[in-house]
Write a protein that holds these residues in place. Structure first.
Motif, PDB file in Angstrom:
ATOM      1  N   ALA A 149      -0.116   7.433  12.131  1.00 39.17           N
ATOM      2  CA  ALA A 149      -0.574   8.412  11.151  1.00 39.17           C
ATOM      3  C   ALA A 149      -1.603   9.363  11.755  1.00 39.17           C
ATOM      4  CB  ALA A 149      -1.172   7.687   9.942  1.00 39.17           C
ATOM      5  N   LEU A 150      -2.566   8.821  12.504  1.00 32.68           N
ATOM      6  CA  LEU A 150      -3.586   9.668  13.115  1.00 32.68           C
ATOM      7  C   LEU A 150      -3.002  10.572  14.195  1.00 32.68           C
ATOM      8  CD1 LEU A 150      -6.507   7.080  13.366  1.00 32.68           C
ATOM      9  CD2 LEU A 150      -6.327   8.998  11.781  1.00 32.68           C
ATOM     10  N   VAL A 178      -7.317  11.680   6.625  1.00 33.89           N
ATOM     11  CA  VAL A 178      -6.311  10.640   6.863  1.00 33.89           C
ATOM     12  C   VAL A 178      -6.975   9.318   7.199  1.00 33.89           C
ATOM     13  CG1 VAL A 178      -4.383   9.946   8.322  1.00 33.89           C
ATOM     14  CG2 VAL A 178      -4.582  12.325   7.582  1.00 33.89           C
ATOM     15  N   LEU A 179      -7.976   9.366   8.097  1.00 37.74           N
ATOM     16  CA  LEU A 179      -8.676   8.151   8.492  1.00 37.74           C
ATOM     17  C   LEU A 179      -9.421   7.535   7.307  1.00 37.74           C
ATOM     18  CD1 LEU A 179      -9.613   6.223  10.730  1.00 37.74           C
ATOM     19  CD2 LEU A 179     -11.496   7.790  11.183  1.00 37.74           C
ATOM     20  N   MET A 180     -10.002   8.354   6.471  1.00 38.83           N
ATOM     21  CA  MET A 180     -10.736   7.822   5.323  1.00 38.83           C
ATOM     22  C   MET A 180      -9.799   7.113   4.352  1.00 38.83           C
ATOM     23  SD  MET A 180     -13.365  11.017   4.762  1.00 38.83           S
ATOM     24  CE  MET A 180     -14.237  10.275   3.375  1.00 38.83           C
ATOM     25  N   VAL A 181      -8.609   7.664   4.138  1.00 36.57           N
ATOM     26  CA  VAL A 181      -7.631   6.994   3.277  1.00 36.57           C
ATOM     27  C   VAL A 181      -7.204   5.671   3.892  1.00 36.57           C
ATOM     28  CG1 VAL A 181      -5.313   7.166   2.299  1.00 36.57           C
ATOM     29  CG2 VAL A 181      -6.844   9.139   2.235  1.00 36.57           C
ATOM     30  N   LEU A 182      -6.975   5.662   5.215  1.00 37.26           N
ATOM     31  CA  LEU A 182      -6.582   4.423   5.894  1.00 37.26           C
ATOM     32  C   LEU A 182      -7.692   3.382   5.817  1.00 37.26           C
ATOM     33  CD1 LEU A 182      -4.872   5.928   9.074  1.00 37.26           C
ATOM     34  CD2 LEU A 182      -3.734   4.829   7.136  1.00 37.26           C
ATOM     35  N   LEU A 183      -8.945   3.805   5.995  1.00 35.99           N
ATOM     36  CA  LEU A 183     -10.054   2.870   5.899  1.00 35.99           C
ATOM     37  C   LEU A 183     -10.182   2.304   4.490  1.00 35.99           C
ATOM     38  CD1 LEU A 183     -12.771   4.744   8.008  1.00 35.99           C
ATOM     39  CD2 LEU A 183     -11.576   2.647   8.639  1.00 35.99           C
ATOM     40  N   ASN A 184      -9.911   3.121   3.495  1.00 38.26           N
ATOM     41  CA  ASN A 184      -9.957   2.623   2.116  1.00 38.26           C
ATOM     42  C   ASN A 184      -8.871   1.592   1.889  1.00 38.26           C
ATOM     43  OD1 ASN A 184      -9.011   3.159  -1.016  1.00 38.26           O
ATOM     44  ND2 ASN A 184     -11.242   3.182  -0.726  1.00 38.26           N
ATOM     45  N   SER A 185      -7.701   1.840   2.473  1.00 39.59           N
ATOM     46  CA  SER A 185      -6.617   0.859   2.320  1.00 39.59           C
ATOM     47  C   SER A 185      -6.917  -0.428   3.075  1.00 39.59           C
ATOM     48  CB  SER A 185      -5.299   1.460   2.833  1.00 39.59           C
ATOM     49  OG  SER A 185      -5.362   1.657   4.234  1.00 39.59           O
ATOM     50  N   LEU A 227      -8.295  17.153  14.753  1.00 36.73           N
ATOM     51  CA  LEU A 227      -9.338  16.180  14.438  1.00 36.73           C
ATOM     52  C   LEU A 227      -9.838  16.343  13.006  1.00 36.73           C
ATOM     53  CD1 LEU A 227     -11.402  16.265  17.758  1.00 36.73           C
ATOM     54  CD2 LEU A 227      -9.863  14.467  16.976  1.00 36.73           C
ATOM     55  N   LEU A 228      -9.963  17.594  12.554  1.00 30.37           N
ATOM     56  CA  LEU A 228     -10.366  17.817  11.161  1.00 30.37           C
ATOM     57  C   LEU A 228      -9.333  17.261  10.197  1.00 30.37           C
ATOM     58  CD1 LEU A 228     -11.775  21.470  11.324  1.00 30.37           C
ATOM     59  CD2 LEU A 228     -13.076  19.343  11.148  1.00 30.37           C
ATOM     60  N   ALA A 229      -8.058  17.443  10.535  1.00 30.60           N
ATOM     61  CA  ALA A 229      -7.010  16.916   9.664  1.00 30.60           C
ATOM     62  C   ALA A 229      -7.006  15.396   9.640  1.00 30.60           C
ATOM     63  CB  ALA A 229      -5.647  17.438  10.134  1.00 30.60           C
ATOM     64  N   ASP A 230      -7.441  14.789  10.760  1.00 27.26           N
ATOM     65  CA  ASP A 230      -7.442  13.327  10.844  1.00 27.26           C
ATOM     66  C   ASP A 230      -8.567  12.695  10.038  1.00 27.26           C
ATOM     67  OD1 ASP A 230      -5.197  12.700  12.216  1.00 27.26           O
ATOM     68  OD2 ASP A 230      -6.143  12.639  14.202  1.00 27.26           O
TER      69      ASP A 230
END
Length: 715
Positions: free
Chosen positions: A576-577, A637-644, A631-634
């Motif tokens: 995803a990243l 994405v990373l925050m959603v993955l960390l929440n999951s 990197l800005l787009a990630d």
């Protein structure tokens, strides 16, 4: 308000101010003389730079460059005051250095009153000899830098910049700073013989430490060379080999003077020379014959052919007369005689050390000079203070010398001494050790005991220590992968990859810009291109290593209930990243970066200006508008993955200050040394973080329903 400095620091500062004031008062009547010396140094350096030094520096810069490379190298002044201010700064430094000795001399009464002046007079001839040695060694080190190192280094740096598509247009300030820094490093490195010999003779640093830690010294020399020289093997070897040679020669001198001091009644250098005079004279004659043969039978022509083969413009001159050959041969006789005498002195030192076994203080016994039988016969006191590192170092040295029997004897004697120390410790337990254990236990109990919620420092310490330990146990793989990616990326950039990217990017710009005519990228510092390549390679290696670190840390994170999904989730995260990074990069490379560059240069083109961007500014701008978009787009994405994975929306929202500090720190490390660029990176990243919080607010219904599976739920 109480002072931020403790009492000792305040007392030291007060004493320093008082001493400085007393020195000024003591030298007050002679300050005019000190100022005259300063003025001579200042004006002399100022006009020497203006009349001779700049031309000399340019000469060594272009010395090894071929015509095509040299014609593209320019040295420029960026402002009207660059040259005169640089000359004034250098002149002031030289003037201050020249004025310090007479100022200290005239202020000696104040130093004597405070006990900072030697009480016993030092013989003048010793001071003169030391001063001559310092000057001669400094001159030799600087001469090597100017006539060997600098010409090859500048030729390599200019060729590398041109191969990458840049113009080597060096700022006179940065170019001069580079030269003076390396000049100082060579001059200081050449002082090794005096420094090591003096420290060993005064027993400030034992000779044995210099001898046993030679491997550490070699690593340190190569590390220093890697920091202050171009990162290619050739120039690093040119830096390190002479310094290592000096280190070996310094070890020899230190051993001579230390042995002479410890056993002066048994060591007689004149007697050694008298006893071996025939062999010493024979070595000298051989040295003279070699020099004579070199000059008389084509050695000069052969050496010049070798210099021409490696592309050097330097030539050895033929002797102008037979008398010159005779003088060179006599110099060879003298050099050979000195080397022969040095060999026999060293051999006598070795014999003297062996005869001193068991004499005097056994704790001072040099175990490294003994053979296996000597190790076994040494008194127990010789091993009383030998720790494990020292024993292993001695054993390793013996193995390196092919003496396995001696290595085994050292380890056996160390085991015996260790057993004796343990038995003594059992009979008399150390009170200090008990106090230390109690204090350490209390300290760590304060960190780790009690509840371990997210606001407790003990919980944080335990979790972080557990996670770091799980990663460091696989440090070989992490470091190996990081270095592999770093080396591969740097090699690709170094052999022309950066030029290919540069030309492809210029081809994507609108035709109105005519990049081949008006848009140039220049190197203002000799090492600017290489520094950018290293920084860029480090960023790529760090990004490529993060998934591996996450993979190794995942079981520990799951064990501490920081994440709840299984380790295979790492592959989903990486995909995803990577997709977000590549998508943002493609958008930036094809649309954002060309648009930004066009907007920035169109006014200059309309005014018919020639644009010369600095490497760091131009390529970091491209990086921020291409990979930076990814990197800005990630970030969301990373925050959603960390929440999951179990990190809640509320935690991310409450920890925004810590995230800001982390981003600022990373921006300061990986961007050019400018506050502007640091905030240009930090502000968009924090905006992306805010966008991620907004997305999570919607997805999690204001934090009431996170994406992580419930504890114990099937995954």
């Amino acid at each position: 308000m109480s002072s931020a400095l403790d009492d000792d620091t305040q007392a030291a500062l007060s004493a320093g101010r008082e001493t400085a004031g007393a020195m000024l008062r003591a030298a007050q009547k002679d300050l005019q003389k000190v100022f005259i010396v300063f003025l001579i140094g200042f004006l002399g350096s100022f006009y020497a730079l203006r009349l001779y030094v700049w031309d000399f520096f340019k000469g060594i810069t272009y010395a090894q460059m071929n015509a095509s490379v040299g014609s593209n190298v320019e040295i420029i002044a960026q402002t009207p005051f660059d040259v005169i201010l640089l000359q004034a700064k250098i002149g002031m430094v030289v003037g201050i250095l020249m004025a310090l000795p007479p100022f200290i001399y005239y202020a000696r009464d104040a130093l004597k009153a405070r006990g900072a002046w030697p009480r016993s007079p030092v013989a003048l001839w010793k001071l003169v000899l030391i001063l001559i040695g310092v000057v001669v060694l400094f001159v030799l080190g600087v001469a090597y830098g100017y006539f060997v190192f600098f010409p090859f280094t500048f030729a390599f740096l200019a060729q590398n910049a041109l191969s990458a598509g840049f113009t080597p247009t060096y700022s006179i300030v940065k170019w001069a700073q580079f030269i003076f820094l390396l000049t100082l490093s060579f001059g200081l490195a050449s002082q090794l013989p005096l420094a090591m010999t003096g420290l060993s003779y005064a027993e400030i640093v034992p000779y044995e430490l210099f001898r046993d830690k030679w491997r550490h010294a070699a690593v340190g020399i190569f590390a220093f060379g890697a920091l202050f020289t171009p990162p290619d093997p050739f120039t690093q070897i040119m830096w390190a080999v002479p310094v290592l040679t000096l280190y070996g020669f310094s070890l020899y001198l230190a051993k001579v003077v230390v042995t002479a001091k410890r056993g002066s009644e048994k060591m007689d250098i004149p007697a050694t020379a008298k006893y071996h005079w025939n062999l010493i004279a024979g070595v000298g004659v051989v040295g003279g014959l070699l020099v004579y043969t070199f000059y008389e039978y084509g050695g000069v022509a052969l050496a010049n052919a070798g210099l021409d083969y490696v592309g050097s413009d330097y030539l050895l001159l033929e002797p102008t007369s037979q008398l010159s050959v005779v003088l060179f041969a006599l110099a060879g006789v003298l050099a050979g005689g000195v080397l022969g005498l040095g060999y026999f002195i060293y051999r006598d030192i070795e014999r003297l050390e062996r005869t001193q076994v068991g004499v005097g203080d056994p704790t001072k016994l040099d175990l490294g000079s003994l053979d296996a039988d000597g190790i076994r016969a040494a008194p127990p006191e010789a091993f009383a203070e030998v720790d494990e590192d020292r024993a292993m170092a001695l054993a390793s040295m013996a193995i390196d010398d092919g003496d396995n029997d001696k290595a085994q004897a050292i380890l056996d004697r160390f085991d015996e001494a260790e057993a004796d120390r343990e038995a003594e410790a059992e009979d008399q337990p150390g009170e200090l050790e008990e106090r230390t254990t109690r204090a350490g236990g209390a300290f760590f109990s304060e960190l780790t005991d009690g509840e371990t919620d997210e606001d407790d420092i003990g919980g944080y310490y335990t979790d972080i220590a557990f996670i770091v330990e799980s990663v460091t146990s696989r440090a070989f793989w992490v470091v190996g992968w990081f270095m592999l990616v770093l080396g591969g990326t740097f090699t690709w950039l170094y052999i022309g990859g950066i030029r290919d990217v540069y030309e492809d990017f210029l081809g994507s710009l609108p035709a109105v810009i005519r990049p081949e005519e008006v848009l140039n990228v220049v190197a203002l510092h000799p090492m600017e291109a290489l520094i950018f390549e290293v920084k860029f390679s480090t960023i790529i290696a760090a990004l490529a290593t993060l998934p591996l670190v996450a993979y190794f840390a995942w079981p520990a994170l799951r064990d501490r209930s920081i994440v709840r999904q299984r380790r295979r989730t790492v592959f989903l995260w990486t995909g995803a990243l990577t997709a977000g990074l590549l998508g943002g990069f493609a958008l930036g490379y094809n649309y954002v970066a060309p648009g930004v560059i066009t907007f920035l240069v169109e006014d200059a083109i309309a005014a018919e200006m020639i644009i010369a961007y600095r490497i760091t500014n131009f390529f970091w701008l491209i990086f921020f508008t291409t990979a930076g978009i990814g990197l800005l787009a990630d970030v969301p994405v990373l925050m959603v993955l960390l929440n999951s994975a179990g990190i809640t929306y509320d935690m991310m929202r409450n920890r925004w200050r810590e995230v800001t500090v982390l981003i600022l720190a990373l921006s300061a490390i990986f961007t050019p040394a400018s506050i502007t660029t640091m905030f240009m990176v930090t502000i968009p990243l924090m905006a992306a973080y805010g966008a991620g919080l907004g997305i999570l607010f919607v997805v999690t219904l204001g934090g009431r329903r996170n994406l992580a599976p419930a504890r114990g739920a099937a995954e």
